[in-house]
Design a protein around this motif. Structure first.
Motif, PDB file in Angstrom:
ATOM      1  N   GLN A 184     -11.116  -4.655  -3.451  1.00  0.00           N
ATOM      2  CA  GLN A 184     -11.178  -5.160  -4.821  1.00  0.00           C
ATOM      3  C   GLN A 184     -12.520  -5.805  -5.147  1.00  0.00           C
ATOM      4  N   GLU A 185     -13.057  -6.565  -4.205  1.00  0.00           N
ATOM      5  CA  GLU A 185     -14.309  -7.267  -4.482  1.00  0.00           C
ATOM      6  C   GLU A 185     -15.501  -6.320  -4.619  1.00  0.00           C
ATOM      7  N   SER A 186     -15.329  -5.051  -4.263  1.00  0.00           N
ATOM      8  CA  SER A 186     -16.426  -4.087  -4.425  1.00  0.00           C
ATOM      9  C   SER A 186     -16.417  -3.433  -5.804  1.00  0.00           C
ATOM     10  N   THR A 187     -15.430  -3.752  -6.635  1.00  0.00           N
ATOM     11  CA  THR A 187     -15.306  -3.074  -7.928  1.00  0.00           C
ATOM     12  C   THR A 187     -15.918  -3.849  -9.085  1.00  0.00           C
ATOM     13  N   TYR A 188     -16.399  -5.048  -8.847  1.00  0.00           N
ATOM     14  CA  TYR A 188     -16.981  -5.856  -9.908  1.00  0.00           C
ATOM     15  C   TYR A 188     -17.918  -6.885  -9.299  1.00  0.00           C
ATOM     16  N   LEU A 189     -18.801  -7.441 -10.116  1.00  0.00           N
ATOM     17  CA  LEU A 189     -19.667  -8.537  -9.719  1.00  0.00           C
ATOM     18  C   LEU A 189     -19.052  -9.825 -10.248  1.00  0.00           C
ATOM     19  N   ASN A 190     -18.603 -10.663  -9.350  1.00  0.00           N
ATOM     20  CA  ASN A 190     -17.944 -11.903  -9.743  1.00  0.00           C
ATOM     21  C   ASN A 190     -18.953 -13.038  -9.705  1.00  0.00           C
ATOM     22  N   ARG A 191     -19.230 -13.607 -10.870  1.00  0.00           N
ATOM     23  CA  ARG A 191     -20.176 -14.721 -10.944  1.00  0.00           C
ATOM     24  C   ARG A 191     -19.464 -16.072 -10.955  1.00  0.00           C
ATOM     25  N   GLY A 192     -18.164 -16.058 -10.774  1.00  0.00           N
ATOM     26  CA  GLY A 192     -17.392 -17.299 -10.779  1.00  0.00           C
ATOM     27  C   GLY A 192     -16.549 -17.415  -9.520  1.00  0.00           C
ATOM     28  N   TRP A 238     -10.648 -11.640  -9.233  1.00  0.00           N
ATOM     29  CA  TRP A 238     -10.036 -10.724 -10.195  1.00  0.00           C
ATOM     30  C   TRP A 238      -9.514  -9.519  -9.441  1.00  0.00           C
ATOM     31  N   ASN A 239      -8.324  -9.070  -9.798  1.00  0.00           N
ATOM     32  CA  ASN A 239      -7.758  -7.884  -9.173  1.00  0.00           C
ATOM     33  C   ASN A 239      -8.119  -6.661  -9.998  1.00  0.00           C
ATOM     34  N   MET A 240      -8.641  -5.669  -9.351  1.00  0.00           N
ATOM     35  CA  MET A 240      -8.981  -4.404 -10.004  1.00  0.00           C
ATOM     36  C   MET A 240      -8.752  -3.303  -8.983  1.00  0.00           C
ATOM     37  N   THR A 241      -8.368  -2.163  -9.463  1.00  0.00           N
ATOM     38  CA  THR A 241      -8.068  -1.060  -8.570  1.00  0.00           C
ATOM     39  C   THR A 241      -8.857   0.173  -8.974  1.00  0.00           C
ATOM     40  N   GLY A 282      -6.422  -0.356 -13.321  1.00  0.00           N
ATOM     41  CA  GLY A 282      -5.977  -1.740 -13.388  1.00  0.00           C
ATOM     42  C   GLY A 282      -4.496  -1.912 -13.669  1.00  0.00           C
ATOM     43  N   MET A 283      -3.827  -0.844 -14.149  1.00  0.00           N
ATOM     44  CA  MET A 283      -2.381  -0.972 -14.385  1.00  0.00           C
ATOM     45  C   MET A 283      -1.631  -1.227 -13.090  1.00  0.00           C
ATOM     46  N   ASN A 284      -2.249  -0.882 -11.966  1.00  0.00           N
ATOM     47  CA  ASN A 284      -1.600  -1.109 -10.676  1.00  0.00           C
ATOM     48  C   ASN A 284      -1.492  -2.587 -10.328  1.00  0.00           C
ATOM     49  N   CYS A 285      -2.272  -3.436 -10.983  1.00  0.00           N
ATOM     50  CA  CYS A 285      -2.215  -4.870 -10.683  1.00  0.00           C
ATOM     51  C   CYS A 285      -2.026  -5.691 -11.955  1.00  0.00           C
ATOM     52  N   TRP A 286      -1.399  -5.110 -12.960  1.00  0.00           N
ATOM     53  CA  TRP A 286      -1.176  -5.750 -14.252  1.00  0.00           C
ATOM     54  C   TRP A 286       0.261  -6.235 -14.335  1.00  0.00           C
TER      55      TRP A 286
END
Length: 186
Positions: free
Chosen positions: A67-75, A79-82, A88-92
């Protein structure tokens, strides 16, 4: 479930009326419109793979991509993302509240953020369309705060004990949150 997997070389000379990138939530609205309006074929391109529910539970993951490879988290908040079939419906959790009419006028009303270039009324019919497509279960009493031109497609889910107490104490301010989980067969 048998998937229609093809390589780029296999479809290089094919024609599609629409090509949709990703099989996530937002893409489903474009696909819905394509199916309703176009007489032709649609191609959905997905980066990730399909993992059956049993495999997701067994492996405690729903994608080969961390999950952490799918976005750049500045905070600090994760965030969960698939990346995979369904995105993203898989974690909604399927909660589907609308913005409040005041949310569109944050700067002029509260002196923070920016005002939107349009208001709630300009989007209201599109909220209704999306709620119809998604078969949203919702509390009709919400119309006192969030005006509606159409009822929710399905009735609200049964509230928790806390919901029942809160609704009795503040009927104009407490509502069962609309959700994309069906409350009845439709």
């Amino acid at each position: 479930m048998e998937l229609n997997r093809v390589t780029a070389e296999q479809i290089a000379n094919e024609h599609y009326e629409v090509v949709i990138i990703g099989s996530g939530f937002g893409s489903t609205f474009f696909l819905n419109e394509a199916v309703e309006r176009l007489a032709g074929r649609a191609l959905v391109i997905e980066w990730g793979d399909y993992y059956p529910w049993a495999q997701q539970i067994l492996n405690n993951q729903n994608s080969e991509f961390p999950q952490e490879s799918t976005y750049l988290n500045r905070g600090d908040k994760p965030w969960n993302m698939t990346i995979g079939f369904g995105g993203g419906m898989n974690c909604w959790y399927a909660l589907t509240p609308r913005f409040h009419p005041y949310d569109f006028h944050m700067k002029s009303r509260y002196g923070v953020s920016n005002d939107w270039p349009l208001g709630y009324d300009a989007l209201e019919r599109y909220y209704c369309d999306a709620e119809r497509i998604m078969s949203i279960s919702g509390d009709p009493d919400m119309a006192t705060l969030l005006p509606r031109t159409m009822p929710f497609p399905l009735p609200p889910h049964k509230g928790t004990s806390a919901d029942v107490l809160m609704k009795a104490a503040m009927p104009q301010h407490h509502f069962i949150v609309p959700t994309g989980r069906a409350s009845a067969a439709n």
